[in-house]
Design an enzyme around this catalytic site. Sequence first.
Site, mmCIF file in Angstrom:
data_model
loop_
_atom_site.group_PDB
_atom_site.id
_atom_site.type_symbol
_atom_site.label_atom_id
_atom_site.label_comp_id
_atom_site.label_asym_id
_atom_site.label_seq_id
_atom_site.Cartn_x
_atom_site.Cartn_y
_atom_site.Cartn_z
ATOM 1 N N ASP A 189 -10.270 -6.601 -51.680
ATOM 2 C CA ASP A 189 -9.630 -4.932 -50.906
ATOM 3 C C ASP A 189 -8.952 -4.726 -49.966
ATOM 4 O O ASP A 189 -8.838 -4.161 -49.006
ATOM 5 C CB ASP A 189 -11.090 -5.535 -49.768
ATOM 6 C CG ASP A 189 -12.937 -5.598 -50.574
ATOM 7 O OD1 ASP A 189 -12.869 -4.803 -51.554
ATOM 8 O OD2 ASP A 189 -13.643 -6.271 -50.009
ATOM 9 N N ASP A 246 -12.868 -8.355 -47.859
ATOM 10 C CA ASP A 246 -12.404 -9.945 -49.121
ATOM 11 C C ASP A 246 -11.125 -9.845 -48.605
ATOM 12 O O ASP A 246 -10.692 -8.453 -49.235
ATOM 13 C CB ASP A 246 -12.813 -9.718 -50.141
ATOM 14 C CG ASP A 246 -12.314 -10.884 -50.573
ATOM 15 O OD1 ASP A 246 -11.291 -11.328 -51.402
ATOM 16 O OD2 ASP A 246 -12.966 -12.366 -50.611
ATOM 17 N N CYS A 306 15.740 -8.662 -19.361
ATOM 18 C CA CYS A 306 16.564 -9.578 -19.944
ATOM 19 C C CYS A 306 16.344 -9.930 -21.570
ATOM 20 O O CYS A 306 17.260 -9.752 -22.602
ATOM 21 C CB CYS A 306 15.914 -10.796 -20.335
ATOM 22 S SG CYS A 306 16.041 -11.773 -17.794
ATOM 23 N N ASP A 329 -17.900 -4.280 -46.936
ATOM 24 C CA ASP A 329 -17.792 -4.478 -48.052
ATOM 25 C C ASP A 329 -19.372 -5.291 -48.157
ATOM 26 O O ASP A 329 -19.685 -6.084 -47.211
ATOM 27 C CB ASP A 329 -16.657 -4.756 -48.584
ATOM 28 C CG ASP A 329 -16.653 -4.784 -49.900
ATOM 29 O OD1 ASP A 329 -16.976 -4.106 -50.440
ATOM 30 O OD2 ASP A 329 -16.334 -6.197 -50.787
ATOM 31 N N CYS A 333 13.075 -11.742 -16.744
ATOM 32 C CA CYS A 333 12.042 -9.883 -16.582
ATOM 33 C C CYS A 333 11.943 -9.935 -18.347
ATOM 34 O O CYS A 333 12.747 -10.177 -18.771
ATOM 35 C CB CYS A 333 12.595 -9.818 -15.418
ATOM 36 S SG CYS A 333 14.343 -9.278 -16.017
#
Length: 733
Positions: free
Chosen positions: A634, A630, A6, A424, A3
Amino acid sequence: MTCASCALNNEKRLLKTPGILSANVNFATKKALITYDEKILEEETVKKIIRDNGYDVEEKTPEGQHNMNMHHGMENGGHEHNEDIEKAKRAFWGAAILSLPLLLEMFYKVRSGAMIFGIDLVMYIHLILATIVVFYFGWRFHRTAFKQAMHLSSNMDTLVSMGTLVAYFYSLWLVAEKLIWNIEQEGYLETAAIIISLILLGKYFEAKSTGQASEAMRKLMELGSKKARVIMDGREREIDVDEVRIGDILSVKPSEKIPLDGEVIEGESSVDESMLTGESMPVEKIIGAKVFGATINQNGVLKIRVLQTGEGTVLAQIIKTVEEAQGSKAPIQKLADKISGIFVPTIITLAILTFLGWLLATGIFSRSLVNAIAVLVIACPCALGLATPTAIMVGTGKGAKNGILFKNGESFERAKNITMVLFDKTGTLTKGKPKVMKVVANDFEEMKVVKVAGSLSKNSEHPLSKAVFGYAQSAQGGPASGWEAIDFDNFKEIEGKGIMAHCPTHKIEISMGNKKLMADSGIDTRWADEIINNESLGAGTWLFVAHDKKIIGAILVADEIREETKSVIAKIKALGLKVGLITGDNKKTAEAVARQIGIEKTLAEVLPSGKSDEIKRLQSAGEKVIFVGDGINDAPSLVQADLGIAVGSATDIAKEAGQIILMQNNLGKVLEAIKISKQTFSAIRQNLFWAFFYNIIAVPLAIAGVLNPIIAAGAMGASSVSVVMNSLRIYKK
């Protein structure tokens, strides 16, 4: 791990250790991503902490990637997921078959008539069956609960172990009462056994459904080729792919997988790269073309020089990226983690209060005990633990299958409030390969304009310069075919403006660039203004060529717009998002392109260094921005945006900025990435809602005595499975 507590428990224990810098433990993937200081501790110490905490470490190295998978009890050791499912299935059926007679006892009181110490033989058989179910098939829960208790901790196993052991030992006490004092009372052996069986059924379904959630990941790992045909001393020899070294020459026949990343040195073929990029159309490969491991050679025989092996291959980088994303947490999970941290102790307290409350109200010990057991076994921290990671597993898996890499779980949450997608222009909305469209001379021969421009462009790597240089030297490209470049000196490139040099022959300055460069150089730009304002000359980027402080000509360079751009923009707008365009081009050109593809917001004449500032301005105006650009050029903008999408950079995934990487330069993938992000976050929210809602409704019903512990155990298993099944719906959308 069984769970969410844990995972949190392991995280906390690891983070308390000096030298461990970060620890991220994922319940759904059963993996830990740990960063530690090698000067302070060793890897073995990290594993020992996990083992001392009651868990085992499963070590695997798929594609050279080292993982630590945490399991315990019946799921320990290095086994494939299918084996885990089979184990869970066998455990359930074993417990279910032995529990069946006990279940029948609830409806039909079967008696043999053979009495031993005043108790019917059937009851002894039931006691033996219940003991086997509770202590053999349920041992995994008791073992972990005990280990947790040793550390003054608790998890789901604690709840199951407490509930079943209380029911079992209370029933054992009643058997003793019958033997010693001949007091006849109903026991709860069937409750203990059936709770174990139902929880094991839930675990089986959970294993099966989380297996489906990680299916895409396993398929990715299976993509890699196991063997490679190496050419040595003119002969072909088949060896294991692990033995191949960089620089080796491989032979790949039609319909075979390309084993590793490399470069074609002989032959021509088309290659199916859909497993990496999600693009169904085959890609033509000629000498010099790059090829990637796991892609399929379709028709010709190729000879390939190996450029990458092991973790350096694109496939290995994809697997690593997807694994790290699946192991990461979305910020929304913090709330679930906080609740999971106090969940089990709270439920134990509520169970004790339920028992005492019912005992005081009714005086009936057995009824009080049954209601307390119902509280213990209906509470489900598993659903909370599975809510976020299973959705992330499915979302990242679906993305990887379609050539979209989500780098972390945060990507999905970042997409939720997005208001604007900012593209862009160059290489994203356009093909990224500018072409010279027109040359206009100003009191100068056209051929000479091209010669000067081509000579200037020779030393520049800028895409516009390359287009001019290619045009100038091409036999078909223009009036200056067969030209020879002039040698200029003092060459310098001015970012976002153009290039300048000195002509040693005429002792003059030569330049090529935008109007801004001309103006900054003190050149009269009136002719440039006329050219820019003359729409009949066409749209694109005008490069002006100056010779001795006078503009001698203009070159129109334009980048072809991608075929899919217009329809993708329309679909993004249909999602209710604004769309913007950012470019270094002049305003007029940028607006002409924007009009053509249906974009209203245009940010033009923006230098590469200023793009992130423009995004910051949009954000301060209240926009939540996705930036698409890119991945390497960028990087600042991708980081500044609320969600950065890096386009078409399959060869260098590891270095990419941004949260999402598109494996191919296809704008349709941007739309897909946005949709998968939104679907995944929506599934996370739904999962968390149902996990909380289930516990908020179920626990009070158990406290009120409305729910039998057996129904409670079934409902608990169903809640976890429902969360995983809801995540799996992302695949179908």
